[in-house]
Write an enzyme that holds these catalytic residues in place. Structure first.
Site, PDB file in Angstrom:
ATOM      1  N   HIS A 127       0.819  -1.215   0.000  1.00 58.28           N
ATOM      2  CA  HIS A 127       0.000   0.000   0.000  1.00 58.28           C
ATOM      3  C   HIS A 127       0.853   1.264   0.000  1.00 58.28           C
ATOM      4  O   HIS A 127       0.397   2.310  -0.434  1.00 58.28           O
ATOM      5  CB  HIS A 127      -1.081  -0.064   1.080  1.00 58.28           C
ATOM      6  CG  HIS A 127      -2.187  -0.968   0.617  1.00 58.28           C
ATOM      7  ND1 HIS A 127      -2.209  -2.308   0.909  1.00 58.28           N
ATOM      8  CD2 HIS A 127      -3.212  -0.729  -0.223  1.00 58.28           C
ATOM      9  CE1 HIS A 127      -3.236  -2.851   0.285  1.00 58.28           C
ATOM     10  NE2 HIS A 127      -3.870  -1.928  -0.405  1.00 58.28           N
ATOM     11  N   ARG A 139     -11.680   2.482  -3.357  1.00 61.98           N
ATOM     12  CA  ARG A 139     -11.319   1.601  -2.238  1.00 61.98           C
ATOM     13  C   ARG A 139     -11.967   2.140  -0.968  1.00 61.98           C
ATOM     14  O   ARG A 139     -11.369   2.964  -0.267  1.00 61.98           O
ATOM     15  CB  ARG A 139      -9.801   1.562  -2.065  1.00 61.98           C
ATOM     16  CG  ARG A 139      -9.035   0.819  -3.156  1.00 61.98           C
ATOM     17  CD  ARG A 139      -7.549   0.790  -2.845  1.00 61.98           C
ATOM     18  NE  ARG A 139      -6.811  -0.183  -3.618  1.00 61.98           N
ATOM     19  CZ  ARG A 139      -6.101   0.101  -4.716  1.00 61.98           C
ATOM     20  NH1 ARG A 139      -6.039   1.332  -5.166  1.00 61.98           N
ATOM     21  NH2 ARG A 139      -5.443  -0.867  -5.352  1.00 61.98           N
ATOM     22  N   ARG A 181     -15.932  -0.458  -4.635  1.00 55.72           N
ATOM     23  CA  ARG A 181     -15.674  -1.761  -4.029  1.00 55.72           C
ATOM     24  C   ARG A 181     -16.133  -1.729  -2.583  1.00 55.72           C
ATOM     25  O   ARG A 181     -15.799  -0.788  -1.848  1.00 55.72           O
ATOM     26  CB  ARG A 181     -14.187  -2.065  -4.087  1.00 55.72           C
ATOM     27  CG  ARG A 181     -13.822  -3.285  -3.268  1.00 55.72           C
ATOM     28  CD  ARG A 181     -12.426  -3.718  -3.487  1.00 55.72           C
ATOM     29  NE  ARG A 181     -11.481  -2.919  -2.739  1.00 55.72           N
ATOM     30  CZ  ARG A 181     -10.163  -3.040  -2.863  1.00 55.72           C
ATOM     31  NH1 ARG A 181      -9.664  -3.900  -3.736  1.00 55.72           N
ATOM     32  NH2 ARG A 181      -9.347  -2.320  -2.149  1.00 55.72           N
ATOM     33  N   GLU A 235      -9.378 -11.791  -8.021  1.00 54.40           N
ATOM     34  CA  GLU A 235      -8.115 -11.635  -7.294  1.00 54.40           C
ATOM     35  C   GLU A 235      -7.576 -12.992  -6.856  1.00 54.40           C
ATOM     36  O   GLU A 235      -6.426 -13.113  -6.470  1.00 54.40           O
ATOM     37  CB  GLU A 235      -8.336 -10.776  -6.043  1.00 54.40           C
ATOM     38  CG  GLU A 235      -8.879  -9.406  -6.356  1.00 54.40           C
ATOM     39  CD  GLU A 235      -9.003  -8.547  -5.121  1.00 54.40           C
ATOM     40  OE1 GLU A 235      -8.155  -7.679  -4.924  1.00 54.40           O
ATOM     41  OE2 GLU A 235      -9.958  -8.755  -4.344  1.00 54.40           O
ATOM     42  N   ASN A 254      -3.040  -7.082  -8.435  1.00 51.51           N
ATOM     43  CA  ASN A 254      -2.106  -7.115  -7.299  1.00 51.51           C
ATOM     44  C   ASN A 254      -2.285  -8.408  -6.515  1.00 51.51           C
ATOM     45  O   ASN A 254      -1.340  -9.159  -6.285  1.00 51.51           O
ATOM     46  CB  ASN A 254      -2.354  -5.928  -6.355  1.00 51.51           C
ATOM     47  CG  ASN A 254      -2.373  -4.613  -7.091  1.00 51.51           C
ATOM     48  OD1 ASN A 254      -1.780  -4.503  -8.136  1.00 51.51           O
ATOM     49  ND2 ASN A 254      -3.063  -3.630  -6.537  1.00 51.51           N
ATOM     50  N   ASP A 255      -3.523  -8.647  -6.101  1.00 54.19           N
ATOM     51  CA  ASP A 255      -3.756  -9.873  -5.343  1.00 54.19           C
ATOM     52  C   ASP A 255      -3.723 -11.102  -6.251  1.00 54.19           C
ATOM     53  O   ASP A 255      -3.263 -12.165  -5.838  1.00 54.19           O
ATOM     54  CB  ASP A 255      -5.082  -9.784  -4.573  1.00 54.19           C
ATOM     55  CG  ASP A 255      -4.906  -9.027  -3.272  1.00 54.19           C
ATOM     56  OD1 ASP A 255      -3.922  -9.308  -2.561  1.00 54.19           O
ATOM     57  OD2 ASP A 255      -5.722  -8.136  -2.965  1.00 54.19           O
ATOM     58  N   ARG A 283       2.703  -9.801  -1.178  1.00 53.87           N
ATOM     59  CA  ARG A 283       2.901  -8.532  -1.884  1.00 53.87           C
ATOM     60  C   ARG A 283       3.592  -7.475  -1.035  1.00 53.87           C
ATOM     61  O   ARG A 283       3.991  -6.436  -1.538  1.00 53.87           O
ATOM     62  CB  ARG A 283       1.553  -8.001  -2.410  1.00 53.87           C
ATOM     63  CG  ARG A 283       0.569  -7.697  -1.336  1.00 53.87           C
ATOM     64  CD  ARG A 283      -0.828  -7.456  -1.885  1.00 53.87           C
ATOM     65  NE  ARG A 283      -1.082  -6.066  -2.216  1.00 53.87           N
ATOM     66  CZ  ARG A 283      -2.256  -5.594  -2.595  1.00 53.87           C
ATOM     67  NH1 ARG A 283      -3.288  -6.429  -2.739  1.00 53.87           N
ATOM     68  NH2 ARG A 283      -2.422  -4.336  -2.856  1.00 53.87           N
ATOM     69  N   CYS A 332      -8.117  -3.351 -12.531  1.00 47.45           N
ATOM     70  CA  CYS A 332      -7.980  -2.250 -11.571  1.00 47.45           C
ATOM     71  C   CYS A 332      -6.759  -2.422 -10.680  1.00 47.45           C
ATOM     72  O   CYS A 332      -6.556  -1.656  -9.757  1.00 47.45           O
ATOM     73  CB  CYS A 332      -9.243  -2.105 -10.725  1.00 47.45           C
ATOM     74  SG  CYS A 332      -9.574  -3.532  -9.708  1.00 47.45           S
TER      75      CYS A 332
HETATM   76  C1  PEP Z   1      -5.785  -5.719  -6.384  1.00 39.28           C
HETATM   77  O1  PEP Z   1      -5.617  -6.629  -5.565  1.00 39.28           O
HETATM   78  O2  PEP Z   1      -5.252  -5.706  -7.516  1.00 39.28           O
HETATM   79  C2  PEP Z   1      -6.634  -4.574  -6.048  1.00 39.28           C
HETATM   80  C3  PEP Z   1      -6.973  -3.702  -6.968  1.00 39.28           C
HETATM   81  O3  PEP Z   1      -7.014  -4.442  -4.748  1.00 39.28           O
HETATM   82  P1  PEP Z   1      -6.023  -3.910  -3.580  1.00 39.28           P
HETATM   83  O4  PEP Z   1      -4.743  -3.496  -4.236  1.00 39.28           O
HETATM   84  O5  PEP Z   1      -6.678  -2.791  -2.890  1.00 39.28           O
HETATM   85  O6  PEP Z   1      -5.875  -5.126  -2.739  1.00 39.28           O
HETATM   86 MG    MG Z   2      -6.858  -6.673  -3.804  1.00 33.81          MG
END
Ligand code: PEP
Ligand code: MG
Length: 557
Positions: free
Chosen positions: A190, A292, A328, A417, A440-441, A451, A488
Site C-alpha cells: 500500500h 477503495r 468496491r 483476485e 495485485n492480489d 505482496r 484495476c
Molecule cells: C488488487 O488486488 O489488484 C486490487 C486492486 O485491490 P487492492 O490493491 O486494494 O488489494
Molecule cells: Mg486486492
C-alpha cells in the site's frame, strides 16, 4: 563511483536529490540513576513533552483528513497530566528523564492494552509518542519521516500508510519529498499504491538502499527500477532532461482512452477518497474503476453508520454524475485490517477471513454499506457499479450479486483476485454483471508471494505469463458472455502491460490518476490487432522478464 541499486519502480518518473533517512527507533534506555538533580530532570522532561506535543500539533494541522485526528490524539497524549505525574514519581526516585518517560509510558501502554477495544488500539500511538520524547531528550532526530530543512529523497525500510499520507509534496516547502525509496515492500504494497496515487517518484524493495547515508546524492529512476548512487554529471543532466520531458507529456491534450484504430478503452481512476475526484477528472479520468472504500475507515474503531457513509459516497458520486463509478465494498484484512471487521488474530491474514468473507461474517455491515451506496446515488445520479473483493467461489458471486440487487444496486460484479475465480470465469460471469481483475492480489496468490515482502518482490510481477494466462481466460469469458472485464490492479498503470491486457480482452483500465497520461499515450500507438499480437508474444514467455522483453520486441520498442 556510480553504483546502481536495483528495486521495483513505481510509475515512470525520475528525480534526484540528497538522501534523508527515516530515523530508526533508538534502543530503549537503561534503568539507571541520574547524575542530574531531580528538578533538572523534571525541567528536561517538561521541555521535551511540550516540544513533542507542539510538533505533533503542527503535523496534525499540515496533514488534515484522518491523519489529523491520529496526530492530534497523540499530541494530547504527550500532555496528559496523569502521564506527567507517573513520570514525576520516577524522577523523584532519582531515575533519568529518559528512563522515567520510557517506564511511565510503558505502564500506561500495559493499562491501555488490558482495557482493550478502542483504547487498546491506541497503544502503538503511545509508543510512538514515547519514542519521540526520548529522542528529543537524547538530542536525536525524531523517529519517522525526517524534516532536514531542504528537499530530499526519503529512504526508509517501509512506510505506514499514515506516514505516506503525510509526506510533504508541496513544491514550495523546504522539506519537500522529491522521491521515495524503500528497502522492503513490493510494487503492490500500500506504500506503493499511495505513492502512485500521489504521483511520488518511487522505487520500492531496493534492499541495497540500506547502505545509503544522509546527504548522499542519488537519482531515483522509477522507469528503470533503480536508484543510482554517486551519479555522474552526465547522469544527472540526463535525469533532468527526462523529468522535463515527462512534465511536457503531462501537458499533452487529454482525450478519451482509445487504441490507434479507434477502439475505445475507457480510462478510469483508482481512488481512496472523494478528495481525489477533481484531480482525476482534470487528468482525464472517464470515471472511477476502483473506489477503495476501506481507505475511508482505516482509523475507525466501529463500523461506520449508513448516514456517515451516504454523505461521503454522495460527494464522490456527485463529482462523477453521469459517469461510471465502480465502488468496491470494504476490503478489510491482511495489510488493511479494520478493527470492526477483523478482530481475531490469524497466522496468515492474507489467506484468512478478509474481503467478502469478513463482510459476510458481519452481513449487517455489508447491508449498511450497500444501502448507503444506493441511497447516495439516488440523488447523485452516477452510473454506479458495485463489486466485491476477494471472491473465491461461484456461490459467493451469486450471494453478493443477489444481495446488491436486493438492496437496489443495478450493476453488481466481482473482483478477480483469487486464481479460482479466474479459472472458473466462464461460470462466474454467467451469474454477475462484470468482472474487474485485481492484478495485485491475483499475482500475489498465483505466485504465492506476499505482496508486502521485499524479499519476494521479483515474484510479485504481473507480467508473469501464469498471471497473463489467467487474465486471458477472464477476457475470453467476458467476450463469450458479452460482459465487461476491467483491470484495476497496478498492472493497468504500466503502459506496455496495459496494451497487453487490452490484447488479452480487458475492456477498461483503471489506475492511479497520475498514470493516466502515460497509459493514454501508449494505447494510442497500437491497434487492437497489434495489442493481441503483443499479448501473444508475452504469453509465450517462460517468466515475467521474458514476457516483458517479448512484448517490447513485438511492440518494436
Ligand atoms: C488488487 O488486488 O489488484 C486490487 C486492486 O485491490 P487492492 O490493491 O486494494 O488489494
Ligand atoms: Mg486486492
Amino acid at each position: 563511483m556510480t553504483d546502481t541499486i536495483e528495486g521495483v519502480g513505481i510509475g515512470l518518473g525520475v528525480a534526484h536529490g540528497p538522501v534523508a533517512r527515516m530515523a530508526e527507533r533508538a534502543p530503549a534506555p537503561k534503568d539507571a540513576r541520574s547524575e542530574r538533580a531531580p528538578e533538572e530532570e523534571t525541567a528536561r522532561v517538561r521541555e521535551a513533552l511540550a516540544a513533542v506535543a507542539a510538533e505533533l500539533t503542527r503535523r496534525a494541522e499540515a496533514a488534515g483528513g484522518a491523519a489529523r485526528d491520529v496526530l492530534e490524539a497523540q499530541a494530547m497524549m504527550a500532555e496528559d497530566p496523569s502521564l506527567e505525574e507517573a513520570v514525576d514519581a520516577r524522577l523523584s526516585d532519582g531515575k533519568t528523564a529518559e528512563w522515567a518517560v520510557f517506564d511511565a509510558f510503558a505502564e500506561f501502554r500495559a493499562t491501555l492494552e488490558a482495557v482493550g477495544g478502542y483504547l487498546g488500539e491506541r497503544a502503538a500511538d503511545l509508543d510512538d509518542v514515547a519514542a519521540r520524547v526520548i529522542a528529543h531528550l537524547r538530542g536525536e532526530p525524531a523517529p519517522g519521516v525526517p524534516s532536514p530543512g531542504h528537499p530530499f529523497v526519503l529512504v526508509a525500510p517501509d512506510l505506514a500508510p499514515a506516514d505516506t499520507a503525510l509526506l510533504d509534496l508541496d513544491p514550495a516547502s523546504p522539506n519537500r519529498v522529491l522521491a521515495l525509496v524503500t528497502t522492503d515492500g513490493g510494487p503492490t504494497s500500500h506504500t506503493a499504491i499511495l505513492a502512485r496515487e500521489k504521483g511520488i517518484v518511487a522505487v520500492v524493495g531496493a534492499a541495497g538502499a540500506a547502505g545509503l547515508a544522509d546527504g548522499d546524492t542519488v537519482i531515483v529512476d522509477a522507469a528503470g527500477g533503480a536508484v543510482i548512487a554517486s551519479p555522474s554529471e552526465e547522469q544527472l543532466s540526463e535525469a533532468r532532461r527526462r523529468a522535463d520531458e515527462r512534465a511536457a507529456a503531462e501537458q499533452a491534450p487529454v482525450v478519451p482512452g482509445a487504441l490507434a484504430d479507434g477502439t475505445a478503452v475507457p480510462l478510469l481512476a483508482n481512488l481512496g477518497s472523494p478528495q481525489g475526484a477533481a484531480e482525476a477528472l482534470e487528468r482525464g479520468a472517464e470515471g472511477v474503476g476502483l473506489f477503495r472504500t476501506e481507505f475511508l475507515f482505516l482509523s475507525a474503531t466501529e463500523a461506520p453508520t449508513v448516514e456517515e457513509q451516504r454523505a461521503v459516497y454522495a460527494t464522490l458520486l456527485t463529482a462523477f454524475a453521469g459517469r461510471k463509478v465502480v465502488v468496491r465494498v470494504l476490503d478489510a484484512g491482511a495489510d488493511k485490517p479494520l478493527p470492526f471487521l477483523n478482530d481475531a488474530p490469524e497466522d496468515n491474514p492474507a489467506l484468512g477471513l478478509r474481503g467478502l468473507r469478513a463482510l459476510r461474517a458481519s452481513e449487517h455491515i455489508l447491508r449498511d454499506q450497500l444501502t448507503a451506496l444506493a441511497e447516495a446515488n439516488a440523488e447523485a445520479g452516477a452510473d454506479l457499479w458495485v463489486m466485491a473483493p476477494m471472491v473465491a467461489t461461484v456461490e459467493e458471486t451469486i450471494y453478493f450479486t443477489e444481495l446488491a440487487r436486493e438492496l437496489g444496486l443495478k450493476t453488481a460484479g466481482v473482483m478477480v483476485e483469487v486464481p479460482s475465480i479466474a479459472l472458473l470465469a466462464d461460470r462466474v460471469l454467467a451469474h454477475t454483471d462484470f468482472a474487474s481483475i485485481g492484478t495485485n492480489d491475483l499475482t500475489q496468490y498465483t505466485m504465492a508471494a506476499d505482496r508486502l515482502l521485499g524479499s519476494v518482490a521479483t515474484l510479485q510481477d504481473p507480467w508473469h505469463p501464469a498471471v497473463l494466462r489467467l487474465v486471458a481466460q477472464v477476457g475470453e469469458a467476458g467476450a463469450t458472455h458479452g460482459k465487461p472485464v476491467g483491470i484495476c490492479g497496478e498492472a493497468a498503470a504500466d503502459p506496455l502491460l496495459a496494451v497487453v491486457l487490452v490484447g488479452l480482452g480487458a475492456t477498461t483500465l483503471s489506475m492511479a490518476p497520475a498514470a493516466l497520461a502515460d497509459v493514454r499515450y501508449a494505447l494510442g500507438r497500437f491497434t487492437l490487432d497489434d495489442a493481441r499480437r503483443i499479448a501473444q508474444a508475452a504469453l509465450g514467455a517462460d517468466d515475467a522478464s521474458g514476457a516483458r522483453a517479448a512484448a517490447q520486441a513485438a511492440a518494436g520498442s
